[in-house]
Design a protein around this motif. Structure first.
Motif, PDB file in Angstrom:
ATOM      1  N   GLU A  75       0.830  -1.199   0.000  1.00 38.44           N
ATOM      2  CA  GLU A  75       0.000   0.000   0.000  1.00 38.44           C
ATOM      3  C   GLU A  75       0.872   1.259   0.000  1.00 38.44           C
ATOM      4  N   LYS A  76       0.281   2.339  -0.456  1.00 39.04           N
ATOM      5  CA  LYS A  76       1.014   3.597  -0.604  1.00 39.04           C
ATOM      6  C   LYS A  76       1.452   4.162   0.737  1.00 39.04           C
ATOM      7  N   HIS A  77       0.586   4.007   1.771  1.00 33.37           N
ATOM      8  CA  HIS A  77       0.928   4.637   3.055  1.00 33.37           C
ATOM      9  C   HIS A  77       2.154   4.012   3.705  1.00 33.37           C
ATOM     10  N   LEU A  78       2.533   2.795   3.281  1.00 37.04           N
ATOM     11  CA  LEU A  78       3.720   2.159   3.838  1.00 37.04           C
ATOM     12  C   LEU A  78       5.000   2.803   3.338  1.00 37.04           C
ATOM     13  N   LEU A  79       4.945   3.392   2.161  1.00 31.12           N
ATOM     14  CA  LEU A  79       6.149   3.956   1.541  1.00 31.12           C
ATOM     15  C   LEU A  79       6.123   5.470   1.455  1.00 31.12           C
ATOM     16  N   GLU A  80       5.005   6.080   1.828  1.00 34.76           N
ATOM     17  CA  GLU A  80       4.835   7.510   1.585  1.00 34.76           C
ATOM     18  C   GLU A  80       5.881   8.352   2.295  1.00 34.76           C
ATOM     19  N   ARG A  81       6.169   8.049   3.552  1.00 29.78           N
ATOM     20  CA  ARG A  81       7.099   8.893   4.305  1.00 29.78           C
ATOM     21  C   ARG A  81       8.523   8.745   3.778  1.00 29.78           C
ATOM     22  N   ARG A 111      27.478  18.898  -2.294  1.00 31.04           N
ATOM     23  CA  ARG A 111      26.026  18.833  -2.095  1.00 31.04           C
ATOM     24  C   ARG A 111      25.406  17.754  -2.966  1.00 31.04           C
ATOM     25  N   LYS A 112      25.885  17.652  -4.205  1.00 30.57           N
ATOM     26  CA  LYS A 112      25.380  16.619  -5.111  1.00 30.57           C
ATOM     27  C   LYS A 112      25.722  15.228  -4.593  1.00 30.57           C
ATOM     28  N   LEU A 113      26.949  15.077  -4.074  1.00 26.90           N
ATOM     29  CA  LEU A 113      27.371  13.779  -3.542  1.00 26.90           C
ATOM     30  C   LEU A 113      26.536  13.379  -2.332  1.00 26.90           C
ATOM     31  N   VAL A 114      26.298  14.334  -1.440  1.00 30.29           N
ATOM     32  CA  VAL A 114      25.498  14.051  -0.248  1.00 30.29           C
ATOM     33  C   VAL A 114      24.071  13.689  -0.630  1.00 30.29           C
ATOM     34  N   GLN A 115      23.523  14.399  -1.637  1.00 27.86           N
ATOM     35  CA  GLN A 115      22.160  14.115  -2.075  1.00 27.86           C
ATOM     36  C   GLN A 115      22.071  12.722  -2.693  1.00 27.86           C
ATOM     37  N   GLN A 116      23.086  12.336  -3.437  1.00 27.67           N
ATOM     38  CA  GLN A 116      23.102  10.995  -4.043  1.00 27.67           C
ATOM     39  C   GLN A 116      23.199   9.912  -2.978  1.00 27.67           C
ATOM     40  N   ILE A 117      24.020  10.174  -1.944  1.00 25.81           N
ATOM     41  CA  ILE A 117      24.126   9.201  -0.843  1.00 25.81           C
ATOM     42  C   ILE A 117      22.791   9.074  -0.122  1.00 25.81           C
ATOM     43  N   GLN A 118      22.138  10.213   0.108  1.00 24.55           N
ATOM     44  CA  GLN A 118      20.829  10.187   0.764  1.00 24.55           C
ATOM     45  C   GLN A 118      19.830   9.399  -0.067  1.00 24.55           C
ATOM     46  N   TRP A 160      10.862  11.736   2.128  1.00 22.36           N
ATOM     47  CA  TRP A 160      12.240  12.038   2.533  1.00 22.36           C
ATOM     48  C   TRP A 160      13.195  11.984   1.334  1.00 22.36           C
ATOM     49  N   LYS A 161      12.971  11.008   0.469  1.00 28.63           N
ATOM     50  CA  LYS A 161      13.852  10.871  -0.694  1.00 28.63           C
ATOM     51  C   LYS A 161      13.713  12.055  -1.641  1.00 28.63           C
ATOM     52  N   ASP A 162      12.491  12.554  -1.799  1.00 28.20           N
ATOM     53  CA  ASP A 162      12.257  13.678  -2.712  1.00 28.20           C
ATOM     54  C   ASP A 162      12.650  15.023  -2.110  1.00 28.20           C
ATOM     55  N   LEU A 209      20.475   7.094  -2.245  1.00 32.94           N
ATOM     56  CA  LEU A 209      20.856   5.682  -2.255  1.00 32.94           C
ATOM     57  C   LEU A 209      20.392   4.979  -0.983  1.00 32.94           C
ATOM     58  N   ILE A 210      20.613   5.627   0.161  1.00 33.57           N
ATOM     59  CA  ILE A 210      20.211   5.020   1.436  1.00 33.57           C
ATOM     60  C   ILE A 210      18.696   4.875   1.515  1.00 33.57           C
ATOM     61  N   LEU A 211      17.985   5.949   1.173  1.00 36.83           N
ATOM     62  CA  LEU A 211      16.528   5.893   1.256  1.00 36.83           C
ATOM     63  C   LEU A 211      15.944   4.957   0.208  1.00 36.83           C
ATOM     64  N   GLY A 212      16.588   4.880  -0.958  1.00 36.80           N
ATOM     65  CA  GLY A 212      16.122   3.917  -1.962  1.00 36.80           C
ATOM     66  C   GLY A 212      16.236   2.494  -1.458  1.00 36.80           C
ATOM     67  N   ASN A 213      17.322   2.185  -0.780  1.00 38.42           N
ATOM     68  CA  ASN A 213      17.479   0.844  -0.204  1.00 38.42           C
ATOM     69  C   ASN A 213      16.479   0.611   0.930  1.00 38.42           C
TER      70      ASN A 213
END
Length: 681
Positions: free
Chosen positions: A301-307, A326-333, A311-313, A335-339
């Motif tokens: 369901e959407k509510h499981l992934l919404e938060r 800043r670009k590197l930090v954003q990519q790391i963020q 954060w990722k966006d 990557l972590i949130l995608g996982n």
């Protein structure tokens, strides 16, 4: 000798562990008993919840597996370590619904504290496995520790969904409340008490299905936690039977001595209690979902992934000036949130698969033991009972995405409003009813002078009752009945003032009224003055009122540090009340004591009527404007209160032309009331 002194306190530490374990077990038992008594077999958490106290107790409970310095070579010592670890996993599984009780800050703090405890326990057990301190049941220790880490991961990802779930449920609840309010305006032919009961039935179904604990308990992740708890309980049972835990020949060889013997048994009992609770919760939710048509639909369901997606966006919180950094930090963020999103999806899918086992088992049992014709008869009878209701309340069921069939299940649920109302009807305030029926008179409704007091209702009621009890030559039974009537009424007056009164002055007046009433009801005193002596000093009604006014004036004007603010408010109220009655009463000197007492009683009944006529509005208000965590409890209290005050509401509604002091449609006048200020010349 030094070693003996060093190890001497260890048995007492063992007893301390036993005491902490017993407290946890008792809390789990109370939660289970209360849940079963209330027919909430998903067992909400009220006592055994995730908080600082329970985490402190768990830190004591797992003292043995955290002890790296004390060798525990005995078989019972090794078993005590394993039982402590399994007890930890059982406690974590039973904590799961309580996550819904916390806000964002509390969730973060409590989960961080739990994570520290889990990581410390895992590290110490790994060290003990490597050094040989734990040499028995190594595989079992590894399995349980892995399950604890997995439980913690599930709880973390479930905690992330709690704010989203609450926000979604709150929006749906507010929308349904607006529908109920609109229906109130349309349905003007029904009596107020009938409309209230119908509305409270809707509020109750919304509060029950929108209870965050119930939403989290019926989630797939909670089912997985229950399954892990049951598996660990079975593992401990298998080890206990295999090692003959209850044999008399087992002996402790550690400094804890026989305390490990008690620890292993007490904690094994705690594991049994927690496992049974988890099993009841697991199958209770499975029974609800057993009739769902789309149980095989493995969808996240959407509510499981919404938060996590929000954060990722979102940009990184810290502002970094260098574009490359800043670009590197954003990519790391990202990557972590995608996982994290992938892990959340994996947990959700695995949990839904685990949730299928009890559902399929219940369906199999139903098909084997309950004939289809018998089931059809039950369904038909339930649908007929639902049709008898004036309105289909299933559309007031609050559910999340993927729970659409919950409305059909809750439609056939037994209505709890009726029996809650019956409990309230058995506790109706009989003395208060006699006072209102016998003394309430629309012509004696509070005069404009009373309305100018702006100190609520409670203080004038207590003040007038004080005057009434001082009138001489009145049968003590009549006075006692008046005191009982006022005593019963103050509960409702306090309730109404708490809901409508929001400023600090109202709280001060309420506290002053409580102190004055306690002094009057228990000791027959006012401002430390004996009322029996005051009754002898004032032989007429005017004399009694003048005595009270003089005492109040002296108390307010005296320059003494011993004056108490609450008693100053009581004195102010008495002075104003005495002056109003002296000005408003006709030929008060010529009245007999009985007539004067009746005159004051009618005034008390009039103020009570002005207050209690707000009851329908207040009952609706506490159901509409309360926190989501306390909503179900408030609605249940409102239903019980309506059962108690039903006859009072009917009686007051008969006086249609009576206008209350405070309109039941608005509490602005009451909320803006100022503290009583008397200028005594």
């Amino acid at each position: 000798m030094s070693n003996d002194k060093f190890s001497a306190p260890m048995p007492w530490i063992g007893r301390y562990i036993v005491a902490a374990s017993l407290i946890c077990i008792l809390a789990m038992i109370v939660d289970a008993i209360q849940g079963i008594r209330r027919r909430k077999f998903w067992l909400p958490c009220r006592f055994f919840t995730l908080n600082a106290a329970s985490l402190t107790l768990l830190g004591v409970v797992v003292k043995l597996p955290l002890d790296l310095n004390n060798p525990m070579p005995g078989e019972n010592d090794q078993m005590a370590k394993l039982s402590s670890v399994v007890f930890m996993s059982t406690a974590m599984a039973n904590f799961m619904p309580s996550l819904a009780l916390m806000d964002n800050k509390d969730i973060f703090m409590e989960m961080a504290a739990l994570g520290i405890l889990v990581l410390t326990l895992a590290a110490n057990v790994c060290i003990e496995l490597g050094t040989g301190v734990i040499y028995s049941e190594k595989i079992e220790h590894i399995v349980v520790m892995l399950s604890i880490v997995f439980l913690f991961v599930i709880m973390c990802f479930s905690a992330l969904t709690v704010p989203t779930i609450k926000c979604y449920l709150e929006l749906k609840y507010r929308g349904k409340v607006q529908e109920i309010s609109l229906q109130d305006l349309v349905e003007g032919e029904k009596p107020v008490e009938v409309k209230l009961e119908e509305n409270l039935r809707k509020f109750l179904i919304m509060a029950e299905t929108g209870n965050p604990q119930f939403v989290l308990a019926r989630s797939a992740t909670c089912a997985t936690c229950c399954a892990i708890c049951c598996l660990n309980g079975l593992l401990l049972l298998e080890v206990s039977l295999r090692d003959n835990l209850f044999g008399a020949h087992v002996k402790s060889m550690s400094d804890y001595r026989r305390s490990t013997y008690c620890i292993s048994r007490i904690q094994a009992g705690g594991v049994a209690v927690g496992t049974v609770s988890s099993l009841i919760r697991w199958f209770a939710i499975a029974r609800i979902k057993c009739s769902w048509r789309n149980i095989m639909n493995i969808k996240v369901e959407k509510h499981l992934l919404e938060r996590l997606k929000d954060w990722k966006d979102s940009p990184f919180a810290l502002q970094i000036m260098n574009p490359k950094c800043r670009k590197l930090v954003q990519q790391i963020q990202n990557l972590i949130l995608g996982n994290c999103i992938r892990v959340q999806i994996l947990i959700a899918v695995a949990s839904k698969i685990v949730q299928l086992f009890p559902i399929l088992l219940l369906r199999l049992l139903n098909s084997c033991f309950f004939p289809s014709s018998w089931c059809n008869n039950i369904i038909n009878s339930e649908s007929e009972s639902a049709e008898n209701l004036e309105e289909d309340i299933s559309r007031y069921v609050l559910h999340l995405e993927g729970e659409e069939e919950l409305a059909e299940v809750m439609e056939n649920k037994r209505d709890d409003t009726t029996w809650m109302m019956e409990i309230g009807r058995k506790q109706q305030p009989k003395h208060l009813m006699k006072l209102l029926v016998g003394k309430f008179n629309k012509n004696q409704f509070p005069s404009p002078q009373f309305q100018e007091l702006h100190n609520g209702w409670k203080m004038p009621i207590v003040t007038l009752t004080t005057i009434a009890t001082t009138i001489p030559n009145i049968d003590h039974k009549i006075v006692d009945n008046l005191l009982l009537s006022v005593s019963e009424s103050l509960k409702y007056v306090s309730f109404i003032e708490d809901v409508l009164g929001t400023n600090g002055n109202s709280e001060k007046n309420t506290r002053a009224a409580d102190i004055a009433w306690l002094e009057l009801y228990l000791y027959r005193k006012w401002l430390d003055q004996n009322l029996q002596k005051l009754a002898l000093q004032g032989k007429t009604g005017k004399g009694i009122l003048q005595n009270f006014a003089d005492i109040a004036q002296n108390y307010v004007t005296k320059d003494d540090y011993s004056r108490k603010p609450a008693k100053v408010i009581a004195a102010n109220s008495m002075y104003q009340m005495s002056q109003i009655i002296l000005e408003d009463g006709e030929r008060i000197d010529d009245q007999t004591h009985v007539v004067f007492f009746d005159y004051i009683s009618v005034m008390i009944a009039g103020i009570l009527g002005a207050c209690l006529i707000n009851m329908p509005y207040v009952i609706t208000k506490i159901c509409s404007d309360c926190a989501i965590e306390k909503r179900e409890e408030n609605v249940q209290h409102a239903i019980h209160l309506l059962g108690e005050a039903e006859e009072i509401i009917k009686s007051l509604q008969q006086h249609e032309e009576v206008t209350p002091t405070n309109s039941s449609n608005s509490d602005s006048d009451y909320s803006s009331s100022d503290e009583i200020q008397i200028v005594i010349e």
